[in-house]
Scaffold this motif. Structure first.
Motif, PDB file in Angstrom:
ATOM      1  N   ALA A   1      35.050  51.769  51.801  1.00  0.00           N
ATOM      2  CA  ALA A   1      36.316  52.547  51.353  1.00  0.00           C
ATOM      3  C   ALA A   1      37.057  51.182  50.964  1.00  0.00           C
ATOM      4  N   GLN A   2      37.167  50.130  51.641  1.00  0.00           N
ATOM      5  CA  GLN A   2      37.779  48.832  51.115  1.00  0.00           C
ATOM      6  C   GLN A   2      37.376  48.403  49.928  1.00  0.00           C
ATOM      7  N   VAL A   3      36.189  48.363  49.477  1.00  0.00           N
ATOM      8  CA  VAL A   3      35.502  48.253  48.110  1.00  0.00           C
ATOM      9  C   VAL A   3      36.194  48.770  47.127  1.00  0.00           C
ATOM     10  N   ASN A   4      35.938  50.219  47.484  1.00  0.00           N
ATOM     11  CA  ASN A   4      36.294  51.155  46.305  1.00  0.00           C
ATOM     12  C   ASN A   4      37.679  51.245  46.047  1.00  0.00           C
ATOM     13  N   LEU A   5      38.502  51.101  47.398  1.00  0.00           N
ATOM     14  CA  LEU A   5      39.957  51.040  46.948  1.00  0.00           C
ATOM     15  C   LEU A   5      40.367  49.659  46.006  1.00  0.00           C
ATOM     16  N   ALA A   6      39.668  48.563  46.390  1.00  0.00           N
ATOM     17  CA  ALA A   6      40.119  47.462  45.796  1.00  0.00           C
ATOM     18  C   ALA A   6      39.476  47.677  44.184  1.00  0.00           C
ATOM     19  N   LEU A   7      38.558  48.271  43.812  1.00  0.00           N
ATOM     20  CA  LEU A   7      38.256  48.466  42.531  1.00  0.00           C
ATOM     21  C   LEU A   7      39.191  49.189  41.791  1.00  0.00           C
ATOM     22  N   LEU A   8      39.626  50.450  42.497  1.00  0.00           N
ATOM     23  CA  LEU A   8      40.669  51.174  41.871  1.00  0.00           C
ATOM     24  C   LEU A   8      41.842  50.471  41.706  1.00  0.00           C
ATOM     25  N   LEU A   9      42.358  49.765  42.575  1.00  0.00           N
ATOM     26  CA  LEU A   9      43.721  48.950  42.489  1.00  0.00           C
ATOM     27  C   LEU A   9      43.600  47.837  41.380  1.00  0.00           C
ATOM     28  N   LEU A  10      42.349  47.355  41.241  1.00  0.00           N
ATOM     29  CA  LEU A  10      42.144  46.455  39.947  1.00  0.00           C
ATOM     30  C   LEU A  10      42.422  47.075  38.732  1.00  0.00           C
ATOM     31  N   LYS A  11      41.638  48.492  38.365  1.00  0.00           N
ATOM     32  CA  LYS A  11      41.789  48.917  37.217  1.00  0.00           C
ATOM     33  C   LYS A  11      43.143  49.748  37.185  1.00  0.00           C
ATOM     34  N   GLY A  12      43.801  49.867  38.245  1.00  0.00           N
ATOM     35  CA  GLY A  12      45.079  50.655  38.110  1.00  0.00           C
ATOM     36  C   GLY A  12      44.998  52.142  38.114  1.00  0.00           C
ATOM     37  N   GLU A  13      43.984  52.439  38.704  1.00  0.00           N
ATOM     38  CA  GLU A  13      43.615  53.981  38.721  1.00  0.00           C
ATOM     39  C   GLU A  13      43.883  54.587  40.049  1.00  0.00           C
ATOM     40  N   GLY A  14      45.021  55.733  39.940  1.00  0.00           N
ATOM     41  CA  GLY A  14      45.305  56.322  41.132  1.00  0.00           C
ATOM     42  C   GLY A  14      46.608  55.735  42.001  1.00  0.00           C
ATOM     43  N   ALA A  15      46.751  54.439  41.257  1.00  0.00           N
ATOM     44  CA  ALA A  15      48.003  53.725  41.853  1.00  0.00           C
ATOM     45  C   ALA A  15      48.367  52.675  40.869  1.00  0.00           C
TER      46      ALA A  15
ATOM     47  N   TYR B   1      36.017  35.553  41.568  1.00  0.00           N
ATOM     48  CA  TYR B   1      36.150  33.982  41.603  1.00  0.00           C
ATOM     49  C   TYR B   1      35.419  33.400  40.540  1.00  0.00           C
ATOM     50  N   ALA B   2      34.389  33.967  40.115  1.00  0.00           N
ATOM     51  CA  ALA B   2      33.548  33.189  38.990  1.00  0.00           C
ATOM     52  C   ALA B   2      34.484  33.447  37.849  1.00  0.00           C
ATOM     53  N   LEU B   3      34.988  34.572  37.563  1.00  0.00           N
ATOM     54  CA  LEU B   3      35.751  35.033  36.353  1.00  0.00           C
ATOM     55  C   LEU B   3      37.391  34.488  36.383  1.00  0.00           C
ATOM     56  N   GLY B   4      37.772  34.213  37.632  1.00  0.00           N
ATOM     57  CA  GLY B   4      39.286  34.014  37.677  1.00  0.00           C
ATOM     58  C   GLY B   4      40.089  35.239  37.708  1.00  0.00           C
ATOM     59  N   GLN B   5      39.765  36.232  38.054  1.00  0.00           N
ATOM     60  CA  GLN B   5      40.363  37.488  37.688  1.00  0.00           C
ATOM     61  C   GLN B   5      41.248  37.730  39.190  1.00  0.00           C
ATOM     62  N   GLY B   6      42.563  37.573  39.214  1.00  0.00           N
ATOM     63  CA  GLY B   6      43.399  37.969  40.322  1.00  0.00           C
ATOM     64  C   GLY B   6      43.211  36.773  41.289  1.00  0.00           C
ATOM     65  N   VAL B   7      42.519  35.689  41.259  1.00  0.00           N
ATOM     66  CA  VAL B   7      42.366  34.473  41.750  1.00  0.00           C
ATOM     67  C   VAL B   7      42.136  33.459  40.981  1.00  0.00           C
ATOM     68  N   SER B   8      42.264  32.150  41.524  1.00  0.00           N
ATOM     69  CA  SER B   8      42.146  30.901  40.661  1.00  0.00           C
ATOM     70  C   SER B   8      40.788  30.843  40.698  1.00  0.00           C
ATOM     71  N   ALA B   9      39.891  30.579  39.341  1.00  0.00           N
ATOM     72  CA  ALA B   9      38.585  30.467  39.369  1.00  0.00           C
ATOM     73  C   ALA B   9      38.009  29.290  40.174  1.00  0.00           C
TER      74      ALA B   9
ATOM     75  N   SER C   1      48.401  49.001  39.296  1.00  0.00           N
ATOM     76  CA  SER C   1      47.497  47.952  39.213  1.00  0.00           C
ATOM     77  C   SER C   1      47.958  46.804  40.297  1.00  0.00           C
ATOM     78  N   ASN C   2      47.291  46.524  41.304  1.00  0.00           N
ATOM     79  CA  ASN C   2      47.614  45.544  42.258  1.00  0.00           C
ATOM     80  C   ASN C   2      46.493  44.589  42.328  1.00  0.00           C
ATOM     81  N   PRO C   3      46.222  43.736  41.758  1.00  0.00           N
ATOM     82  CA  PRO C   3      44.920  42.676  41.982  1.00  0.00           C
ATOM     83  C   PRO C   3      45.262  41.889  43.270  1.00  0.00           C
ATOM     84  N   GLN C   4      46.452  41.503  43.405  1.00  0.00           N
ATOM     85  CA  GLN C   4      46.330  40.619  44.961  1.00  0.00           C
ATOM     86  C   GLN C   4      46.033  41.574  46.014  1.00  0.00           C
ATOM     87  N   GLU C   5      46.450  42.968  46.034  1.00  0.00           N
ATOM     88  CA  GLU C   5      46.202  43.814  47.408  1.00  0.00           C
ATOM     89  C   GLU C   5      44.576  43.935  47.159  1.00  0.00           C
TER      90      GLU C   5
END
Length: 587
Positions: free
Chosen positions: A465-479, A509-517, A481-485
Motif C-alpha cells: 500500500a505504501q508503494v502504490n500510494l507513493a506512485l499515485l502521489l508522484l503522478k498526482g492521481e487521486g490527490a 535516486y538514479a533519475l534525481g526525481q523528488g530527491v537529489s540524484a 502531486s506530492n513527491p516529497q511525501e
C-alpha cells in the motif's frame, strides 16, 4: 481336501479299478458269469448306441477318455440345469462306462472327483440319487434302461443342443445350460459350435438384471473358460465378458472425480463452483444443478465460520453466473451472516478478506456493492472494538502505582497489539479495497478512493500500500502531486524489505526525481531489490554499473551490508505508520 477325504477317494478309485476288472470278466448281470467276449461286446454295443444318440457325435469328437468324460459331464449338467429329463440317464450311463474304460487310475480318479463334485448340487434328486458320492459313483454299475434301448430307434434332432438352451425356464438357467454346452464343445475340440453357445451365454447375461448376481456369474464364466484361453474364440469371449463387467460399474460422477484428491473442503467448494459454471455454459443444466448441490452439502458440514463464509461467497458467484439470481442473493446474505457470527477480531478480518477475494470473480455489480458496504461496516466495527479494547486495557494498566510497572505494562500492550495479527489483517483488507478502486476491475475506476484506502493501509504498515500510494502521489492521481511525501512512503516500504519499494526508490535516486540524484544510494536500493528477483532492478543495475567508479561501487556494497545488518532490529521496526517529513527521510 483334507487327508481323510484323500484317502477315501484313493481307496474308492482302487476299488473302482478292481470292480472294473471283475465286471469285464462277468456278464452284465453282476450275479451271473459271462463269456470272455461279453465285455468287448458291451463296449461295441455302447459305442453303437452312442453314435445313434443325438449327442453321440459330440462325444466321439473327443480325442481322449478324459476329454470324453468332460464332454459327458457338461452335457449331463446342461440337461440338469434345463430340467430336461430326456437322455440324462443315458448320458450318466455313458459317463460311468467311460470311467470304466479309462486306462490309468489317476485319470479315473480325476473323472470321478470332477463328476461327483458337479453332481453335488443335484444330490438326492430322482435322476442323480447318490451318484454325487464319489465312492458310490465308482462302484455302482451303469444302469441300462428303456431310454437306452429306445435310443436305437430315435431319429436325431438336427439341433438338439439349441433346443436344450431354449427349454431353460429362466435367464440364469439358460446361462448355466449355455455355459456347460460351451465347455462340452470345447472339450470335444469343436470351437465353432462352442462359439454358438457363447452367444447364447451373452444373450442370457443381457436378460439378467441384478448387478451383483451378474458380476458373480461373469466371474464364474470367465474362470471356467480359462483353460481354453489360447483359442481365439475363447479369448474374444473373455474380453467381451470383461467389457460387460466394466459396464456394470457405476460411472463416477465427474464432479466427485474433480475433488477426489483435494483435501481442503474450501478448495473442494471452489472447484465445484467453477465446474458448475462450465457445465451451465455447455448447456448441461441438470449436471450443473447437481454440482451446485454437492457444493452446498460440503458447505453445510463446515464448522469454521470463516471458510464457510468464503465458500458461500464462491457459491453465490457460481449461482449468479448460472442464472440463479435469487438463490445467489440468499447465499451471499448467508455468507455475510457467517462473518457477523465470528467473534475474534483477527478471525473476522481474515474471513472478510477471503470474501472480498472471492467476490472479485463475480460479474454482478450489485453483489460487489453489497460486499463493499458490508466490508466497510465490519471494518469500522473491528476498528471500534479494537480501540475500545485498547482503551480498557490501558485504563487497567494505568492503575499500577509503580511508574516503572505502569510503563512496562503499556509497552507490553503495544507489543501485543503489534504481534496479534489483527492489525495486519485490517491493513490487508484496506489495501484490497484500494486495489478494487485503483484497477477498476468490474468497478468504476476511482483514483481518489484508491488513494484514501491505500493511505489507510499504509498507515498500518502495509508495504505494498505504501508503494502504490507513493506512485499515485508522484503522478498526482487521486490527490495533489506530492513527491516529497511519496519519497517518505517509499523509504518506509523499502526499509520493510519491499522489492518494489526498493526498486522504485533506487530509480528516483538514479533519475534525481523528488530527491537529489545519488548513484551510490540508487545502486544500494537496486542491489537489494535485484537480490529478491525484481526484474526492473536487474535491468537497471546493468545500466547503472558502467556509470559508477570502483570507489562508488565499493561504497554502495558497504551501504547494502550496513542495511542488512540493522534492518531486522531497527529499520523494519521504524517503518511503521506515518512517514517522516520528506526532509527527514533517510535513504
Amino acid at each position: 481336501m483334507n487327508k481323510r477325504n484323500k484317502i477315501i477317494l484313493t481307496i474308492a478309485s482302487l476299488a473302482c479299478f478292481l470292480a472294473l476288472g471283475v465286471i469285464f470278466n462277468n456278464v452284465s448281470d453282476p450275479n451271473a458269469p459271462k463269456g470272455p467276449d461279453t465285455a468287448q461286446e458291451e463296449t461295441i454295443e455302447s459305442k453303437n448306441e452312442t453314435q445313434k444318440n443325438p449327442f453321440g457325435v459330440l462325444t466321439e469328437q473327443a480325442k481322449t477318455k478324459t476329454q470324453k468324460g468332460k464332454v459327458l459331464e457338461h452335457l449331463a449338467l446342461a440337461h440338469l440345469h434345463s430340467e430336461s429329463k430326456g437322455p440324462l440317464q443315458d448320458i450318466l450311463t455313458q459317463c460311468q462306462i467311460n470311467i470304466r474304460e479309462t486306462d490309468t487310475i489317476s485319470e479315473k480318479r480325476e473323472l470321478i472327483a470332477s463328476l461327483a463334485t458337479s453332481l453335488k448340487a443335484f444330490s438326492g434328486s430322482a435322476e442323480i440319487g447318490d451318484l454325487s458320492d464319489p465312492i458310490i459313483l465308482a462302484l455302482s454299475p451303469p444302469e441300462r434302461n428303456k431310454s437306452t434301448e429306445e435310443s436305437k430307434t430315435i431319429q436325431p434332432d438336427p439341433m438338439p443342443l439349441i433346443s436344450l438352451v431354449n427349454s431353460a425356464k429362466s435367464p440364469e438357467s439358460k446361462l448355466s445350460v449355455s455355459q456347460n454346452l460351451v465347455l462340452a464343445n470345447l472339450h470335444a475340440n469343436d470351437s465353432k459350435n462352442a462359439k454358438r453357445f457363447m452367444d447364447s451365454c451373452l444373450e442370457a447375461l443381457a436378460a439378467i438384471t441384478g448387478i451383483e448376481v451378474k458380476e458373480k456369474l461373469i466371474k464364474s464364466l470367465s474362470l471356467s473358460m480359462k483353460a481354453f484361453a489360447e483359442l481365439s474364440e475363447v479369448n474374444n469371449f473373455i474380453v467381451q465378458l470383461e467389457s460387460i463387467k466394466a459396464g456394470l460399474k457405476p460411472k463416477q460422477d465427474p464432479a466427485l472425480a474433480l475433488i477426489e484428491k483435494i483435501q481442503d473442503p474450501q478448495d473442494q467448494v471452489k472447484v465445484l463452483c467453477d465446474f458448475s459454471v462450465t457445465l451451465m455454459g455447455a448447456g448441461d443444466k441438470e449436471q450443473s444443478k447437481a454440482t451446485i448441490e454437492k457444493a452446498q452439502k460440503i458447505i453445510s458440514s463446515m464448522k469454521d465460520k470463516g471458510p464457510q463464509a468464503a465458500s458461500l461467497t464462491h457459491l453465490s458467484v457460481a449461482q449468479s453466473n448460472c442464472g440463479l439470481i435469487e438463490e445467489s442473493k440468499a447465499t451471499l446474505s448467508a455468507a455475510i451472516g457467517s462473518i457477523k457470527e465470528i467473534e475474534p477480531i483477527k478471525e473476522k478480518a481474515a474471513a472478510l478478506n477471503q470474501i472480498i477475494a472471492a467476490i472479485e470473480d463475480s460479474g454482478n455489480e450489485n453483489d460487489k456493492k453489497l460486499i463493499l458496504t458490508q466490508s466497510l461496516s465490519i471494518a469500522k466495527e473491528i476498528q471500534k472494538r479494537g480501540t475500545v479494547m485498547m482503551q480498557q486495557t490501558l485504563a487497567l494498566a494505568s492503575q499500577f502505582k509503580d511508574g516503572k510497572e505502569r510503563a512496562l505494562a503499556i509497552q507490553q500492550i503495544a507489543e501485543a497489539i503489534e504481534s496479534s495479527g489483527a492489525e495486519l489483517e485490517l491493513a490487508n483488507l484496506k489495501f484490497r479495497l484500494g486495489t478494487l478502486y485503483h484497477n477498476g476491475i468490474d468497478l468504476e475506476k476511482n483514483a481518489t478512493q484508491a488513494t484514501e484506502w491505500y493511505q489507510k493501509a499504509a498507515q498500518l504498515g502495509h508495504s505494498n500500500a505504501q508503494v502504490n500510494l507513493a506512485l499515485l502521489l508522484l503522478k498526482g492521481e487521486g490527490a495533489k502531486s506530492n513527491p516529497q511525501e511519496a519519497i517518505g512512503w517509499l523509504v518506509k516500504a523499502a526499509n520493510q524489505g519491499s522489492p518494489e519499494g526498493q526498486a522504485s526508490l533506487g530509480m528516483l535516486y538514479a533519475l534525481g526525481q523528488g530527491v537529489s540524484a545519488d548513484l551510490v544510494v540508487a545502486q544500494k536500493w537496486m542491489t537489494l531489490a535485484a537480490e529478491q528477483g525484481n526484474s526492473e532492478a536487474l535491468i537497471a543495475i546493468k545500466r547503472l554499473e558502467p556509470k559508477l567508479s570502483e570507489e562508488q561501487k565499493n561504497l554502495a556494497t558497504e551501504l547494502v551490508k550496513q542495511w542488512k545488518g540493522k534492518s531486522g532490529a531497527e529499520v523494519k521496526k521504524s517503518a511503521s505508520k506515518e512517514p517522516k517529513k520528506a526532509s527527514d527521510a533517510k535513504a
